[in-house]
Design an enzyme around this catalytic site. Sequence first.
Site, PDB file in Angstrom:
ATOM      1  N   GLU A 192      43.777  17.957  24.995  1.00 34.43           N
ATOM      2  CA  GLU A 192      45.094  17.683  24.402  1.00 34.43           C
ATOM      3  C   GLU A 192      46.191  18.527  25.036  1.00 34.43           C
ATOM      4  OE1 GLU A 192      42.605  15.500  22.952  1.00 34.43           O
ATOM      5  OE2 GLU A 192      42.120  17.559  22.411  1.00 34.43           O
ATOM      6  N   ASN A 224      38.357  12.814  26.465  1.00 29.22           N
ATOM      7  CA  ASN A 224      39.451  11.866  26.675  1.00 29.22           C
ATOM      8  C   ASN A 224      40.289  12.192  27.906  1.00 29.22           C
ATOM      9  OD1 ASN A 224      40.356  14.108  24.655  1.00 29.22           O
ATOM     10  ND2 ASN A 224      42.266  13.390  25.554  1.00 29.22           N
ATOM     11  N   ASP A 239      41.516   7.838  22.207  1.00 31.99           N
ATOM     12  CA  ASP A 239      40.944   9.185  22.114  1.00 31.99           C
ATOM     13  C   ASP A 239      39.485   9.156  21.674  1.00 31.99           C
ATOM     14  OD1 ASP A 239      40.898  12.054  22.210  1.00 31.99           O
ATOM     15  OD2 ASP A 239      40.999  12.062  20.038  1.00 31.99           O
TER      16      ASP A 239
END
Length: 594
Positions: A193, A277, A319
């Site tokens: 992230e 991801n 995700d």
Amino acid sequence: MKLRDFSVLACSALAFAGPALANEELQKLEQDPNQWVMPTGDYANHRYSSLKQITTANAKQLHPVWSFSTGVLRGHEGGPLIIGDTMYVHTPFPNKVFALDLNDNGKILWQYEPKQDPNVIPVMCCDTVNRGVAYGDGKIILNQADATVVALDAKTGKEVWKVANGDPKKGETMTAAPMVVKDKVLVGISGGEFGVQGRLTAYNLKDGSVAWKAYSVGPDDQILFDPQKTTDMGKPVGKDSSLSTWQGDQWKTGGGATWGWYSYDPKLNLVYYGSGNPSTWNPAQRPGDNKWSMTIFARNPDTGVAKWVYQMTPHDEWDYDGINEMILADIPVKGKPTKALVHFDRNGFEYTLNRETGELLLAEKYDPAVNWATHVDMKTGRPEVVKQYSTNANGEDHNTKGICPAALGSKDQQPASFDPQTGLFYVPTNHVCMDYEPFKVSYTAGQPFVGATLSMFPPKGETNLGNFIAFDAGQGKVVWTDKEPFSVWSGALTTAGGVAFYGTLEGYLKVVDLKTGKELYKYKTPSGIIGNVTTYTHKGKQYIAVLSGVGGWAGIGMAAGLANDTDGLGAVGAYKSLANYTQLGGVLTVFAVD
């Protein structure tokens, strides 16, 4: 075996066995059900024990016999190691490690608390969790939140070596448990992230020097691919197979973090793990398949070179990290005996592959709510995406509604168990859907690189957010289902006593019949359970141990004090009522029968 005798044996073996000792030592130790020497029990990630004092007949007589407070709040994932007469317990940030004497009422033999900059906390995606320590060659290996890897003397707790595996200022952190293979320690990295370039790194167990480093995305020399020998779906991947699926140099901030579990087949000499991801969560900003994020890797642990790969979710739009454990089991697949790799992916599909060749044998949904894809094409290996649930089909700033599963997947990192007696897999799952709205985001080192707003909720017409299931990976079918009001975020355990153990977010330790799923026992611990259930014996008596301490992605609202429904990357709204059933707290609870 007492720890001092165990240490002498290990050191003596070192003199004769050379660098292969750690592998031979652990291979031998994992066969002893009286101990629990790896985070998932064994190299194959079975989370199964041949202990059988606790059975379907006497499980109702279980009761707590002692407990230990860690003194730390927030999410307690993972579980303790038991080596000889010593139990090793870990915590989330600040990543304390305790060595407890099982011969003396859990007396603290030593404790280790690293000094870390608390500024690492804001760059930890989904709580300050840590999934456990590893053992090898008389050392306890700890992955710290600040991306430091530390080797501690198992007998004294003194630092043997320490090495920086990443830079928190760039968003690189560590939450995964390490794994010792031969004379190496394998560690991953978190930070998908924050636009990190995901990787798996092998450090030499003796001194912490780097043996090899394999990135998930990038050029062949960084991802350690042989273009002609590394295969995907049985075919050579070809030159720079990752670069060709990214626009420009986007791969440099492409994600593919490696914060899940690792497994190892000593006979094939292959290590297996998954990548996470691609960055950013806004798929419109990264056209292409974004290889090799969302991928299962099979690598040679001596060199790091990949033998085969398989990408589960090309051009991920939801995700659906691929980091969940790879379970190595010899099972019949559609009637044919197979050396299988079984993987319950976040995307809601269970994958069964030949673990030697990477051949895809089966891919089936393990939650009936899954709707983002209809099926997986067995010839190409690609999922058939339903346009209605594509977050890229209508571009940025469009809120795609009713996608199942949610970003936290039909199962997240909470590991399943394989029981060789029934031949079934026992899987803690999420039963959650979402709305997903991408937006444009730019990359700045150390700042969130997400680019999507999410909200989560149960599937339409249902109220339960979780299930505990028994699954036949040879046929691709759910055998039975136990509904839970919240996601089952703990790791499962099965034993030769015919029972399965798991924990709930409200804090219950539960025991169920392996054949039917019938509940045999439950006890509410001081806080929600996201830890993994462990078993061992001491002085001939079988014990069950589990960490409670609510948190993780599902409990991030409570752990971090978040209140808005879209906070916590969308999880807060779905689990808001959890605060009515439990509170924060880190406690190890140990159970036994009379």
